[in-house]
Design an enzyme around this catalytic site. Structure first.
Site, PDB file in Angstrom:
ATOM      1  N   GLU A  33       1.085  -1.356  -0.095  1.00 26.49           N
ATOM      2  CA  GLU A  33       0.065   0.030   0.298  1.00 26.49           C
ATOM      3  C   GLU A  33       1.042   1.351   0.074  1.00 26.49           C
ATOM      4  O   GLU A  33       1.699   1.468   0.651  1.00 26.49           O
ATOM      5  CB  GLU A  33      -0.667   0.015   1.111  1.00 26.49           C
ATOM      6  N   ARG A 257       4.772 -12.827   9.716  1.00 23.78           N
ATOM      7  CA  ARG A 257       5.466 -11.555   8.989  1.00 23.78           C
ATOM      8  C   ARG A 257       6.882 -11.158   9.955  1.00 23.78           C
ATOM      9  O   ARG A 257       7.455 -12.204  10.942  1.00 23.78           O
ATOM     10  CB  ARG A 257       4.541 -10.160   9.408  1.00 23.78           C
ATOM     11  N   LYS A 267       4.868   0.496   9.247  1.00 24.98           N
ATOM     12  CA  LYS A 267       4.558   2.066   8.498  1.00 24.98           C
ATOM     13  C   LYS A 267       4.251   3.374   9.155  1.00 24.98           C
ATOM     14  O   LYS A 267       4.324   4.681   9.590  1.00 24.98           O
ATOM     15  CB  LYS A 267       3.614   1.976   7.455  1.00 24.98           C
TER      16      LYS A 267
END
Ligand code: ATP
Ligand code: MG
Length: 552
Positions: A33, A257, A267
């Site tokens: 994204e 992850r 982020k």
């Protein structure tokens, strides 16, 4: 295929799918994204997605998952492309989920026509109340029984901009008693009168993640859609959309992850560090972003090696950051050119060396390659590190002390005859003599010394700045914090030495080059450098300093 390493579970799946003939080639995608800069966690996902396609002969798309108009920016798109290329990967196609908006809209209309979606006027509070809990079933919305015609008209009016934000949503009609909460009539479209970084003001309704991701995969005929574990509950909805739209059956697979000690990898929180100026920007060399570690001097080879070594797990775990640092040192040891730089200078006068004379010494740029040398000027006045002299040497101290000899790397053997102190008792100068026959490379002196130290010519040395970085946080498991991460910033994460003395060759340093400052660490030129003032970032120390701390 000859294998040294056993396959990871994703490779096993792909191999089985190819073997059974389910696919003849595979297609993966990396779907960031564009709402921030990529970090080391993304590097793991990139290495996995591109790695699978490279290994099994397939393609990987770079798809920007840009369905949320509010947080996305073109600046991020450019940085993401640069980072993926820097890591060493080339995508088959550059695509944008926003390019699929017309198609996604048609998919939504199709669901309405099949009686599988409805427009809901409930407020978000009302919808939350309908939702139930994991142990209690939900309740149907009063709008669930709207007719297909009514829904088609209302949805077209939503698109046409007739309604304000939040007044209506489109929901999939699945099952309000489903055991998976995400299957309880999830919202698939919402109204948002917001400017989008690519589609501008063309749309005022936007698809939700769950109604965009699987369909985008399907449009691109992605065979293996790899994502992180938090998407496990979404898989059912992913499949429900694909099955009911009767489109290409992409399938989702989840892996753990990357979490790393002393590192925060989100982020949103990294953006906060930038905005609140705890760091100088996304590319601050202390940041776990790819632009940060690149500026710090980490190499793509080291990061790929790291991603390879950590493997792919199905359960969340915490990777020791020292493994990454190890990979960086491993690679830099091979590729970094050696230079001599004195950080804490102590003047040495070679009393038996002619005044005004300069002699060129050859020093190896790489320890393994004796023919690749640079020139270093030797002279009567040198700088060495202050800690390479002890007035009263401790046991096993093989460097300089009164009467002791040491070898100057790529120079001569010198002996400390005397030293000078200032009024405060600090040693300000060493008076030494050199052995002319001990020149490195043609030493006929027959003298054996145990210590070898680095040095620079005092007159020719170039003053440069070095920036010493350490971990940004002083907590091992940042994910386990129950308070604000800003309480755990390491106050010593940056130490600036405004003036250290480098050999003159340093003036030829170029951005992107890697250096080992002998005995001091790995360094690279920082982009803040100017012609008058070179600045070097410490990429890493030569050894694991933290490990030493623990052992003490
Ligand atoms: P963040 O939480 O940092 O914003 P994200 O998952 O929202 O990360 P995306 O841009 O949506 O960021 O991620 C692109 C891809 O990278 C996704 O497939 C995502 O699963 C993967 N990814 C993100 N963070 C990690 C991580 N720490 N380890 C492995 N893969 C990750
Ligand atoms: Mg995300």
């Amino acid at each position: 295929m000859a294998e040294e390493k056993s396959l990871n579970f994703l490779e096993e799946i792909v191999e089985a799918d190819l073997k059974s003939g389910k696919y003849t080639s595979i297609a993966t995608r990396f779907p960031p994204e564009p709402n921030g800069y990529l970090h080391l966690g993304h590097a793991k996902s990139i290495c996995l997605n591109f790695g699978l396609a490279l290994k099994y002969g397939g393609k990987t798309n770079l798809r920007f998952d840009d369905t949320n108009p509010v947080t996305e920016e073109t600046e991020y798109v450019e940085s993401i492309k640069g980072d993926v290329k820097w890591l060493g990967f080339q995508w088959a196609e550059e695509l944008y989920a926003s390019d699929y908006f017309p198609q996604l809209y048609e998919f939504a209309v199709l669901l309405i026509k099949k009686g599988l979606a409805y427009v809901d006027d409930s407020t978000s509070e009302e919808m939350a109340a309908q939702k139930g809990t994991p142990t209690q079933p939900g309740k149907n919305s009063p709008y669930r029984t709207r007719t297909i015609e009514e829904n088609l008209t209302l949805f077209a009016d939503m698109k046409a901009g007739k309604y304000p934000d939040g007044s209506k949503v489109l929901r999939a009609k699945i099952d309000m008693t489903h055991t998976n909460m995400l299957m309880r009539d999830p919202v698939i479209y919402r109204i948002k009168h917001a400017h989008h970084h690519r589609t501008g003001d063309a749309w005022c309704i936007y698809p939700m993640y769950d109604f965009a991701h699987g369909q985008s995969d399907s449009i691109e005929k992605i065979t293996h859609s790899i994502c992180t574990l938090e998407f496990v509950p979404h898989r059912e909805l992913y499949n429900w959309c694909i099955d009911n739209l009767e489109i290409y059956p992409s399938r989702q697979y989840e892996f753990a992850r990357l979490n790393m000690t002393y590192t925060m990898m989100s982020k949103r929180k990294l953006l906060q560090l930038v905005n609140e100026k705890h760091v100088t920007g996304w590319d601050d060399p202390r940041m776990p972003t790819l632009s940060g570690v690149r500026r710090r001097g980490y190499t793509p080879e080291a990061i790929r090696d790291f991603c390879d070594r950590i493997g792919v797990a199905k359960r969340d775990n915490l990777i020791d950051i020292s493994l990454l640092e190890f990979c960086v040192r491993e690679h830099l040891n091979k590729v970094a050119a050696r230079r001599m730089v004195v950080f804490d200078p102590l003047k040495v006068v070679i009393t038996n060396y002619p005044e005004g004379k300069t002699e060129i010494m050859n020093s190896e740029n790489y320890p393994e390659d004796h023919s690749n040398v640079r020139e270093m000027p030797f002279g009567r006045e040198l700088y060495i590190e202050r800690e390479d002299f002890m007035e009263v040497p401790v046991k096993k101290y093989f460097r300089l002390s009164p009467g002791q000899m040491v070898r100057l790397k790529s120079g001569f053997i010198i002996k400390c005859d005397d030293f000078v102190k200032d009024a405060n008792g600090n040693v300000t100068e060493l008076r030494c003599s050199y052995i002319p026959e001990s020149r490195s490379g043609s030493d006929t002196s027959g003298i054996n010394v145990k210590g070898v130290i680095h040095w620079v010519n005092a007159e020719k040395a170039v003053p440069v700045e070095v920036r010493l970085y350490d971990r940004l946080f002083n907590v091992e498991d940042m994910g386990a914090l129950d308070d604000d991460f800003r309480n755990h910033l390491n106050p010593d994460s940056l130490k600036v030495l405004p003036t250290v003395y480098a050999e003159p060759e340093i003036l030829n340093a170029k951005s992107g080059e890697h250096f080992q400052f002998l005995r001091m660490g790995y360094f690279c030129l920082d982009m803040d450098s100017t012609t008058g003032k070179l600045i070097f970032n410490r990429t890493s120390t030569l050894r694991d300093m933290w490990a030493k701390e623990v052992k003490k």
